[in-house]
Design a protein around this motif. Sequence first.
Motif, PDB file in Angstrom:
ATOM      1  N   MET A  70      -8.510   6.885   5.502  1.00 31.52           N
ATOM      2  CA  MET A  70      -9.615   6.160   4.877  1.00 31.52           C
ATOM      3  C   MET A  70      -9.089   5.137   3.885  1.00 31.52           C
ATOM      4  O   MET A  70      -9.544   3.977   3.844  1.00 31.52           O
ATOM      5  CB  MET A  70     -10.566   7.131   4.167  1.00 31.52           C
ATOM      6  N   MET A  71      -8.105   5.525   3.081  1.00 32.87           N
ATOM      7  CA  MET A  71      -7.565   4.607   2.076  1.00 32.87           C
ATOM      8  C   MET A  71      -6.918   3.396   2.743  1.00 32.87           C
ATOM      9  O   MET A  71      -7.092   2.262   2.302  1.00 32.87           O
ATOM     10  CB  MET A  71      -6.553   5.337   1.193  1.00 32.87           C
ATOM     11  N   THR A  72      -6.163   3.640   3.809  1.00 32.39           N
ATOM     12  CA  THR A  72      -5.489   2.538   4.494  1.00 32.39           C
ATOM     13  C   THR A  72      -6.493   1.594   5.136  1.00 32.39           C
ATOM     14  O   THR A  72      -6.367   0.362   5.038  1.00 32.39           O
ATOM     15  CB  THR A  72      -4.527   3.086   5.560  1.00 32.39           C
ATOM     16  N   ALA A  73      -7.507   2.147   5.794  1.00 32.29           N
ATOM     17  CA  ALA A  73      -8.505   1.314   6.457  1.00 32.29           C
ATOM     18  C   ALA A  73      -9.292   0.484   5.454  1.00 32.29           C
ATOM     19  O   ALA A  73      -9.525  -0.716   5.659  1.00 32.29           O
ATOM     20  CB  ALA A  73      -9.454   2.190   7.274  1.00 32.29           C
ATOM     21  N   CYS A  74      -9.694   1.105   4.359  1.00 31.98           N
ATOM     22  CA  CYS A  74     -10.483   0.402   3.339  1.00 31.98           C
ATOM     23  C   CYS A  74      -9.662  -0.725   2.721  1.00 31.98           C
ATOM     24  O   CYS A  74     -10.142  -1.855   2.564  1.00 31.98           O
ATOM     25  CB  CYS A  74     -10.926   1.398   2.267  1.00 31.98           C
ATOM     26  N   LEU A  75      -8.415  -0.435   2.378  1.00 32.45           N
ATOM     27  CA  LEU A  75      -7.563  -1.439   1.766  1.00 32.45           C
ATOM     28  C   LEU A  75      -7.264  -2.582   2.736  1.00 32.45           C
ATOM     29  O   LEU A  75      -7.288  -3.752   2.358  1.00 32.45           O
ATOM     30  CB  LEU A  75      -6.266  -0.784   1.292  1.00 32.45           C
ATOM     31  N   CYS A  76      -7.006  -2.256   3.989  1.00 31.87           N
ATOM     32  CA  CYS A  76      -6.683  -3.274   4.984  1.00 31.87           C
ATOM     33  C   CYS A  76      -7.858  -4.233   5.198  1.00 31.87           C
ATOM     34  O   CYS A  76      -7.682  -5.460   5.231  1.00 31.87           O
ATOM     35  CB  CYS A  76      -6.287  -2.607   6.297  1.00 31.87           C
ATOM     36  N   HIS A 122       0.835  -1.203   0.000  1.00 32.37           N
ATOM     37  CA  HIS A 122       0.000   0.000   0.000  1.00 32.37           C
ATOM     38  C   HIS A 122       0.871   1.255   0.000  1.00 32.37           C
ATOM     39  O   HIS A 122       1.461   1.614   1.012  1.00 32.37           O
ATOM     40  CB  HIS A 122      -0.908  -0.023   1.226  1.00 32.37           C
ATOM     41  N   CYS A 123       0.944   1.906  -1.178  1.00 30.69           N
ATOM     42  CA  CYS A 123       1.694   3.158  -1.317  1.00 30.69           C
ATOM     43  C   CYS A 123       0.785   4.324  -1.693  1.00 30.69           C
ATOM     44  O   CYS A 123       1.257   5.458  -1.809  1.00 30.69           O
ATOM     45  CB  CYS A 123       2.776   3.023  -2.387  1.00 30.69           C
ATOM     46  N   ALA A 124      -0.494   4.050  -1.910  1.00 32.02           N
ATOM     47  CA  ALA A 124      -1.416   5.081  -2.386  1.00 32.02           C
ATOM     48  C   ALA A 124      -1.779   6.022  -1.245  1.00 32.02           C
ATOM     49  O   ALA A 124      -2.444   5.628  -0.295  1.00 32.02           O
ATOM     50  CB  ALA A 124      -2.671   4.435  -2.951  1.00 32.02           C
ATOM     51  N   ALA A 125      -1.328   7.265  -1.346  1.00 29.20           N
ATOM     52  CA  ALA A 125      -1.594   8.238  -0.282  1.00 29.20           C
ATOM     53  C   ALA A 125      -1.030   9.594  -0.689  1.00 29.20           C
ATOM     54  O   ALA A 125      -0.261   9.701  -1.644  1.00 29.20           O
ATOM     55  CB  ALA A 125      -0.944   7.789   1.032  1.00 29.20           C
ATOM     56  N   TRP A 126      -1.412  10.627   0.040  1.00 29.23           N
ATOM     57  CA  TRP A 126      -0.680  11.886  -0.051  1.00 29.23           C
ATOM     58  C   TRP A 126       0.725  11.578   0.465  1.00 29.23           C
ATOM     59  O   TRP A 126       0.887  11.078   1.571  1.00 29.23           O
ATOM     60  CB  TRP A 126      -1.326  12.968   0.802  1.00 29.23           C
ATOM     61  N   PRO A 127       1.779  11.866  -0.315  1.00 28.08           N
ATOM     62  CA  PRO A 127       3.116  11.374   0.031  1.00 28.08           C
ATOM     63  C   PRO A 127       3.926  12.239   0.984  1.00 28.08           C
ATOM     64  O   PRO A 127       5.083  11.910   1.272  1.00 28.08           O
ATOM     65  CB  PRO A 127       3.802  11.314  -1.332  1.00 28.08           C
ATOM     66  N   GLY A 128       3.357  13.327   1.475  1.00 34.12           N
ATOM     67  CA  GLY A 128       4.120  14.184   2.371  1.00 34.12           C
ATOM     68  C   GLY A 128       3.229  15.126   3.151  1.00 34.12           C
ATOM     69  O   GLY A 128       2.002  15.154   2.952  1.00 34.12           O
ATOM     70  N   PRO A 129       3.813  15.911   4.052  1.00 32.50           N
ATOM     71  CA  PRO A 129       3.033  16.830   4.883  1.00 32.50           C
ATOM     72  C   PRO A 129       2.329  17.915   4.076  1.00 32.50           C
ATOM     73  O   PRO A 129       2.750  18.280   2.979  1.00 32.50           O
ATOM     74  CB  PRO A 129       4.091  17.443   5.814  1.00 32.50           C
ATOM     75  N   SER A 130       1.258  18.428   4.644  1.00 25.25           N
ATOM     76  CA  SER A 130       0.555  19.556   4.044  1.00 25.25           C
ATOM     77  C   SER A 130       1.433  20.800   4.095  1.00 25.25           C
ATOM     78  O   SER A 130       2.213  21.003   5.027  1.00 25.25           O
ATOM     79  CB  SER A 130      -0.751  19.818   4.790  1.00 25.25           C
ATOM     80  N   ALA A 131       1.308  21.634   3.067  1.00 23.79           N
ATOM     81  CA  ALA A 131       2.038  22.901   3.061  1.00 23.79           C
ATOM     82  C   ALA A 131       1.511  23.858   4.119  1.00 23.79           C
ATOM     83  O   ALA A 131       2.162  24.855   4.440  1.00 23.79           O
ATOM     84  CB  ALA A 131       1.946  23.548   1.678  1.00 23.79           C
ATOM     85  N   THR A 132       0.339  23.550   4.669  1.00 21.59           N
ATOM     86  CA  THR A 132      -0.260  24.402   5.701  1.00 21.59           C
ATOM     87  C   THR A 132       0.113  23.880   7.087  1.00 21.59           C
ATOM     88  O   THR A 132      -0.300  22.787   7.478  1.00 21.59           O
ATOM     89  CB  THR A 132      -1.787  24.419   5.577  1.00 21.59           C
ATOM     90  N   PRO A 133       0.898  24.637   7.855  1.00 27.32           N
ATOM     91  CA  PRO A 133       1.273  24.194   9.198  1.00 27.32           C
ATOM     92  C   PRO A 133       0.073  24.235  10.145  1.00 27.32           C
ATOM     93  O   PRO A 133      -0.965  24.833   9.832  1.00 27.32           O
ATOM     94  CB  PRO A 133       2.341  25.209   9.626  1.00 27.32           C
ATOM     95  N   PRO A 134       0.186  23.612  11.319  1.00 25.76           N
ATOM     96  CA  PRO A 134      -0.864  23.742  12.333  1.00 25.76           C
ATOM     97  C   PRO A 134      -1.105  25.214  12.671  1.00 25.76           C
ATOM     98  O   PRO A 134      -0.177  26.038  12.593  1.00 25.76           O
ATOM     99  CB  PRO A 134      -0.288  22.972  13.530  1.00 25.76           C
ATOM    100  N   PRO A 135      -2.339  25.581  13.047  1.00 25.20           N
ATOM    101  CA  PRO A 135      -2.669  26.996  13.291  1.00 25.20           C
ATOM    102  C   PRO A 135      -1.739  27.690  14.282  1.00 25.20           C
ATOM    103  O   PRO A 135      -1.359  28.848  14.074  1.00 25.20           O
ATOM    104  CB  PRO A 135      -4.106  26.925  13.833  1.00 25.20           C
ATOM    105  N   ALA A 136      -1.363  26.999  15.355  1.00 21.30           N
ATOM    106  CA  ALA A 136      -0.503  27.634  16.362  1.00 21.30           C
ATOM    107  C   ALA A 136       0.899  27.899  15.824  1.00 21.30           C
ATOM    108  O   ALA A 136       1.559  28.864  16.234  1.00 21.30           O
ATOM    109  CB  ALA A 136      -0.427  26.766  17.617  1.00 21.30           C
TER     110      ALA A 136
END
Length: 347
Positions: free
Chosen positions: A75-81, A32-46
């Motif tokens: 969701m993708m990981t849970a569904c595939l698993c 299972h490699c299907a996913a967003w491959p890295g962190p969001s460009a938007t940091p946590p609000p704080a």
Amino acid sequence: LDGFVLLDLAGDAGPTGAKLCEVFAGVDAVVHCAAWPGPSATPPPAVVASGRSCPDFGIGLEDTSPSGLLRDNVMMTACLCEAAVAAGVRRVVFSSSAFAIGWSHVGPTAQGFIPASLPIDEKHAPRPFESYGLSKAMGEAVLETAARTALHTSFVSLRFPNVIKGEKWDSMPWPAPTADKPLPMLMWAYAHEDDVVEAHVNAVTLGDVASKSGHHETYIIAAPDTRFAAPTMELLDVCVGKGVVDASLPGRASILSSAKAIQRLGVRPRSWAGTAQPGCSLHPIKGNAAVLAARADPNLEHFSLDGFKLDSGLSLGPGATLAYRVYGAPPDESAGRGLILHPTSFD
């Protein structure tokens, strides 16, 4: 290739799960490699409010919201698993991430990751600071939960840091981070793309050594050193503070330990320095003609799959093309009218 199915894993779980069960029928292993491959460009609000986010991480960040990234990946990981277990798949291998351990949008500060001790191994509990690391930690928890009831399926999660492609190998060493120009500590670690691929292959092909039925095993895959020329202990003193982290690391030793993977998966991650580090050996490039062609020519964009024989006995025609680093058919209109295969990238 002859079994390719286009499916939205982040779509409606009911129809998606049913289709996956159909696809997985008779399948021995799922990677299972299907996913967003890295962190969001938007940091946590704080972090945004503090203005402390690092100006340059050295990696690309994803143009999606933190909550959307979390939703899709989990969701993708849970569904595939669920579908893999229902179909009786022997082994599920999950491309997790060392970022689950604690990657952050800031350096080692009050809002960032500072480990209590080093090196970090698989016993170190995930401590995510943002949604991507959280999504990987939750993905591992999904597999751990499934393993408690699965009688005939085993699970492997591979935690690897930022993956360096072969054509970018000469970009190291990087300039060392400083208190004024920090870098998230997990970015000190790295892995060669071939070592990460080898870990996935071995996680599939090795039997009980990798994981037993009804069990979930995690492995860290990381180079034996940092991506910097400076000694690791000196970097800790400068970036974190003397004595803050319980560590006694020799030379440029990595903050991550791959000892378990070396012992059980037979993967020996290489160093950018070109010399073997403790527990690590350099090994030659392996692969088929397409792999070797891509490694020999960093500018290669298309590789013809004309004549490639499928398991069904059929062969691909002249319209079949493997595309590297680009999307779509090659500019030559006589080619690329059929199948265009775009390999997954670890960037």
